[in-house]
Motif scaffolding. Structure first.
Motif, mmCIF file in Angstrom:
data_model
loop_
_atom_site.group_PDB
_atom_site.id
_atom_site.type_symbol
_atom_site.label_atom_id
_atom_site.label_comp_id
_atom_site.label_asym_id
_atom_site.label_seq_id
_atom_site.Cartn_x
_atom_site.Cartn_y
_atom_site.Cartn_z
ATOM 1 N N LEU A 195 0.823 -1.210 0.000
ATOM 2 C CA LEU A 195 0.000 0.000 0.000
ATOM 3 C C LEU A 195 0.857 1.259 0.000
ATOM 4 C CD1 LEU A 195 -2.604 -1.073 2.741
ATOM 5 C CD2 LEU A 195 -2.764 -1.381 0.258
ATOM 6 N N ARG A 196 2.153 1.119 -0.213
ATOM 7 C CA ARG A 196 3.078 2.245 -0.103
ATOM 8 C C ARG A 196 2.914 3.235 -1.250
ATOM 9 N NH1 ARG A 196 7.257 2.020 3.408
ATOM 10 N NH2 ARG A 196 7.324 0.104 4.638
ATOM 11 N N ALA A 197 3.104 4.488 -0.925
ATOM 12 C CA ALA A 197 3.195 5.519 -1.953
ATOM 13 C C ALA A 197 4.577 5.440 -2.593
ATOM 14 C CB ALA A 197 2.969 6.896 -1.346
ATOM 15 N N GLN A 198 4.690 5.927 -3.808
ATOM 16 C CA GLN A 198 5.953 5.893 -4.532
ATOM 17 C C GLN A 198 7.039 6.620 -3.750
ATOM 18 O OE1 GLN A 198 6.235 4.243 -7.357
ATOM 19 N NE2 GLN A 198 8.405 4.689 -7.695
ATOM 20 N N GLY A 199 8.177 5.962 -3.531
ATOM 21 C CA GLY A 199 9.296 6.585 -2.847
ATOM 22 C C GLY A 199 9.261 6.488 -1.340
ATOM 23 N N ASP A 200 8.211 5.907 -0.763
ATOM 24 C CA ASP A 200 8.094 5.775 0.686
ATOM 25 C C ASP A 200 8.948 4.589 1.147
ATOM 26 O OD1 ASP A 200 7.417 5.541 3.330
ATOM 27 O OD2 ASP A 200 5.253 5.405 3.019
ATOM 28 N N GLU A 201 9.991 4.845 1.961
ATOM 29 C CA GLU A 201 10.862 3.793 2.468
ATOM 30 C C GLU A 201 10.845 3.740 3.985
ATOM 31 O OE1 GLU A 201 14.738 4.401 0.817
ATOM 32 O OE2 GLU A 201 14.139 3.763 -1.199
ATOM 33 N N SER A 202 9.766 4.216 4.610
ATOM 34 C CA SER A 202 9.673 4.202 6.068
ATOM 35 C C SER A 202 9.670 2.772 6.586
ATOM 36 C CB SER A 202 8.403 4.934 6.521
ATOM 37 O OG SER A 202 7.262 4.421 5.854
ATOM 38 N N ALA A 203 10.288 2.577 7.770
ATOM 39 C CA ALA A 203 10.467 1.238 8.331
ATOM 40 C C ALA A 203 9.221 0.810 9.100
ATOM 41 C CB ALA A 203 11.701 1.213 9.233
ATOM 42 N N ASN A 204 8.161 0.512 8.365
ATOM 43 C CA ASN A 204 6.937 0.008 8.981
ATOM 44 C C ASN A 204 6.212 -0.852 7.959
ATOM 45 O OD1 ASN A 204 5.922 1.851 7.174
ATOM 46 N ND2 ASN A 204 5.010 3.190 8.693
ATOM 47 N N ASN A 205 5.022 -1.321 8.321
ATOM 48 C CA ASN A 205 4.246 -2.183 7.438
ATOM 49 C C ASN A 205 3.122 -1.404 6.779
ATOM 50 O OD1 ASN A 205 5.014 -5.254 7.806
ATOM 51 N ND2 ASN A 205 5.237 -4.283 9.804
ATOM 52 N N GLN A 206 3.065 -1.518 5.460
ATOM 53 C CA GLN A 206 1.977 -0.930 4.686
ATOM 54 C C GLN A 206 1.571 -1.955 3.637
ATOM 55 O OE1 GLN A 206 2.610 3.243 3.457
ATOM 56 N NE2 GLN A 206 4.418 3.285 4.781
ATOM 57 N N VAL A 207 0.895 -2.986 4.095
ATOM 58 C CA VAL A 207 0.535 -4.101 3.218
ATOM 59 C C VAL A 207 -0.911 -4.504 3.451
ATOM 60 C CG1 VAL A 207 2.871 -5.033 3.024
ATOM 61 C CG2 VAL A 207 1.398 -5.786 4.895
ATOM 62 N N SER A 208 -1.481 -5.112 2.426
ATOM 63 C CA SER A 208 -2.771 -5.765 2.538
ATOM 64 C C SER A 208 -2.630 -7.145 1.905
ATOM 65 C CB SER A 208 -3.856 -4.939 1.837
ATOM 66 O OG SER A 208 -5.124 -5.533 2.043
ATOM 67 N N MET A 209 -3.719 -7.889 1.833
ATOM 68 C CA MET A 209 -3.663 -9.253 1.323
ATOM 69 C C MET A 209 -4.707 -9.448 0.238
ATOM 70 S SD MET A 209 -1.782 -11.959 1.964
ATOM 71 C CE MET A 209 -1.299 -11.963 3.693
ATOM 72 N N LEU A 210 -4.284 -10.075 -0.862
ATOM 73 C CA LEU A 210 -5.151 -10.364 -1.996
ATOM 74 C C LEU A 210 -5.205 -11.874 -2.193
ATOM 75 C CD1 LEU A 210 -6.701 -8.953 -4.381
ATOM 76 C CD2 LEU A 210 -4.587 -9.148 -5.687
ATOM 77 N N ARG A 211 -6.381 -12.415 -2.461
ATOM 78 C CA ARG A 211 -6.535 -13.845 -2.730
ATOM 79 C C ARG A 211 -6.607 -14.068 -4.234
ATOM 80 N NH1 ARG A 211 -11.105 -15.943 -1.424
ATOM 81 N NH2 ARG A 211 -10.546 -17.970 -0.558
ATOM 82 N N MET A 212 -5.816 -15.054 -4.727
ATOM 83 C CA MET A 212 -5.770 -15.316 -6.161
ATOM 84 C C MET A 212 -5.901 -16.803 -6.433
ATOM 85 S SD MET A 212 -2.809 -12.806 -7.697
ATOM 86 C CE MET A 212 -2.703 -13.903 -9.091
ATOM 87 N N SER A 213 -6.661 -17.137 -7.469
ATOM 88 C CA SER A 213 -6.772 -18.528 -7.904
ATOM 89 C C SER A 213 -5.497 -18.940 -8.623
ATOM 90 C CB SER A 213 -7.972 -18.705 -8.835
ATOM 91 O OG SER A 213 -7.952 -19.994 -9.433
ATOM 92 N N LEU A 214 -5.016 -20.174 -8.344
ATOM 93 C CA LEU A 214 -3.816 -20.685 -8.996
ATOM 94 C C LEU A 214 -4.133 -21.611 -10.160
ATOM 95 C CD1 LEU A 214 -1.452 -21.396 -5.962
ATOM 96 C CD2 LEU A 214 -1.462 -19.436 -7.506
ATOM 97 N N GLY A 215 -5.407 -21.837 -10.423
ATOM 98 C CA GLY A 215 -5.794 -22.630 -11.589
ATOM 99 C C GLY A 215 -5.225 -24.037 -11.595
ATOM 100 N N THR A 216 -5.013 -24.639 -10.426
ATOM 101 C CA THR A 216 -4.408 -25.973 -10.368
ATOM 102 C C THR A 216 -5.350 -27.075 -10.841
ATOM 103 O OG1 THR A 216 -5.024 -25.996 -8.018
ATOM 104 C CG2 THR A 216 -2.739 -25.464 -8.561
#
Length: 528
Positions: A305-326
């Motif tokens: 979820l980071r903005a371009q150029g943001d290198e701050s030492a913290n977490n900025q993430v979310s989670m996406l679910r994707m089919s692997l077509g197995t």
């Protein structure tokens, strides 16, 4: 003091002895030609000179009274460099397999929360004469992209290194712990700030929810709103169990140029190829155990979820679910299924990305969330509850140029990440200097043969590469101009003497034109 965000703190609260929440990397280093020094001492000296370049190296946790609020970061005024930078010698013969097994063992132990949450190991004894560097840092301090910023602090772009200015002198407070009143007041102020931030974001969050739901019309033409068709759970496999603290690890390398070629040939993204390669390896692995479900496997994919150029030492993430077509046998068709799933997930994420909160208040979260996490693991509920996803797959954009550590050349950059309850396998990919380095980390009791899975990953890559090369060859044949048979054919007006002679001449022209195609087909069969 510096407050942890709600997302940072969650990585602390869900940690347990069975599920350590640190991330790391394994680098194999080529020592300079003719090197005769003590590399451990050189590395320790270099690290001590650069601790001030990244906050994660100098800050430690301060817990709140009675765990009623999230902890805070405070500066550690007495860092024991001998504790944080350690030396290990592998027993003979010092194979790559031994190295990876030892790294799996190191990755299974918790970090000491009374100190800054990082450790570095210099590992020698490799029969190749190389030296390995294993690092681990708690996920509460950094995510994948922030980890790249930390790498920039300790690695160099030339073997000669660079001049590092010493830190500015600061007054020492000589306090090992903060007072209860000081911590409590800081927690109250931070909670007010978090609530105010959520209130300001409420209108944007409401609009994002409205954009996600899908307007539909019933049989009478009346519009109503409903959520998109999303499968809540993934099919259960042997990967989806409660895990232990034991780990198995395998690192594999794939040329980046080959992966880009596959992506370009089939009109997908590089990340789609990473997912497709992993999906093919998992399909073969699970079929060996007669555990491949009829429904496709689902991957949990971290999204920055980071903005371009943001290198701050913290977490900025979310989670996406994707089919692997197995459930699709053909690897190219499976790649197309993954691409469609990826596009759909990205479209949804783009509508809500900017309003996903990374900081949120939660009264009593340390003991409440920790209790729930412990219950999930030790009660073995993960063996019964349907899984949210089957595994975690993460692709981290790395550094495209050669790196050096204490004068030694970095030959590889294998990521070492986190398996979780109900998702006993984590596949993380880091790009580095023209290669994709795959790090497969798993619960050893669930996947003791993770190296087999790594080998299947390489085999699936070769399959996709061969299909891409064949597809490009077919495309070139289609685009190539037809053989110059018309130019050599006599004008139609000259074929006039008799029907028999005319037919013989036409047959001769046709045979002459077909000869180049037959020779090309014969060469194709021989090379195939």
């Amino acid at each position: 003091m510096n407050h942890l965000s709600g997302m940072d703190a969650m990585f602390l609260h869900i940690e347990s002895p069975e599920m350590p929440m640190h991330i790391g990397s394994l680098n194999v280093l080529d020592l300079p030609p003719g090197y005769t020094g003590d590399f451990y001492e050189d590395a320790k000296k270099m690290m001590s000179e650069r601790l001030h370049l990244a906050a994660v190296f100098t800050r430690k946790l301060e817990l709140m009274p009675f765990d009623l609020a999230d902890p805070v970061w405070v500066e550690d005024e007495d860092i024991d460099i001998d504790y944080h930078v350690r030396h290990v010698t592998l027993p003979k013969p010092g194979t790559n397999r031994q190295l990876q097994q030892y790294v799996a063992r190191l990755h299974s132990s918790l970090l000491d929360r009374s100190r800054p949450l990082w450790e570095v190991f210099i590992i020698d004894g490799l029969k190749s004469g190389q030296v390995a560097l294993y690092t681990k840092v708690h996920h509460a301090g950094i995510d994948g992209q922030a980890g790249v910023a930390v790498a920039k602090a300790i690695f160099d772009l030339a073997p000669t290194g660079r001049v590092i200015k010493p830190p500015r002198p600061r007054a020492r407070h000589n306090r090992y712990q903060l007072g209860i009143a000081e911590l409590a007041s800081a927690a109250a102020r931070n909670a007010v700030r978090q609530y105010a931030k959520l209130i300001r974001m409420a209108p944007s969050m409401a609009r994002a929810v409205r954009d996600v739901v899908v307007p539909e019309k019933d049989e009478h033409g009346k519009r109503h709103w409903s959520l998109p068709d999303v499968k809540v759970f993934a099919p259960r496999t042997l990967l989806n169990t409660a895990i232990t603290n034991q780990r198995s690890f395998a690192g594999r390398m794939i040329p980046l140029a080959e992966t880009k070629f596959i992506a370009k040939t089939f009109g997908v993204t590089l990340n789609d190829v990473v997912m497709g390669t992993t999906a093919g390896a998992l399909r073969r692995y699970l079929r060996e155990y007669d555990d491949l479900p009829d429904k496709p496997l689902v991957a949990a994919v971290p999204v920055s979820l980071r903005a371009q150029g943001d290198e701050s030492a913290n977490n900025q993430v979310s989670m996406l679910r994707m089919s692997l077509g197995t459930d699709v046998a053909d690897p190219v068709e499976r790649l197309k299924v993954i691409h469609e799933s990826s596009d759909a997930g990205k479209a949804m994420m783009s509508r809500v990305k900017t309003v996903i909160p990374s900081d949120f208040p939660m009264l009593g979260s340390p003991w409440l969330v920790s209790g729930i996490a412990s219950l999930l693991g030790r009660s073995r509920l993960a063996n019964v509850v349907p899984p949210f996803a089957n595994l975690i797959i993460s692709n981290v954009a790395g550094i495209p140029v050669p790196l050096y550590y204490a004068g030694a050349s970095v030959a590889c950059y294998y990521p070492v990440s986190i398996p979780a309850h109900s998702m006993a396998l984590n596949v993380t990919v880091q790009s580095y200097n023209g290669r994709l380095d795959y790090g497969l980390i798993a619960c050893r009791r669930t996947l003791p043969d993770v190296n087999d899975l790594g080998d299947y990953l390489l085999a699936e890559h070769q399959t996709l590469l061969a299909r891409a090369q064949a597809h490009e060859k077919e495309s070139e044949n289609v685009k190539a101009p037809a053989p110059a048979m018309i130019e050599s054919a006599p004008p139609a007006t000259t074929v006039t003497r008799s029907r028999g002679k005319t037919e013989r001449k036409l047959k001769l022209v046709a045979d002459t034109a077909a000869a180049p195609r037959k020779r090309a087909a014969a060469r194709t069969r021989r090379t195939g």
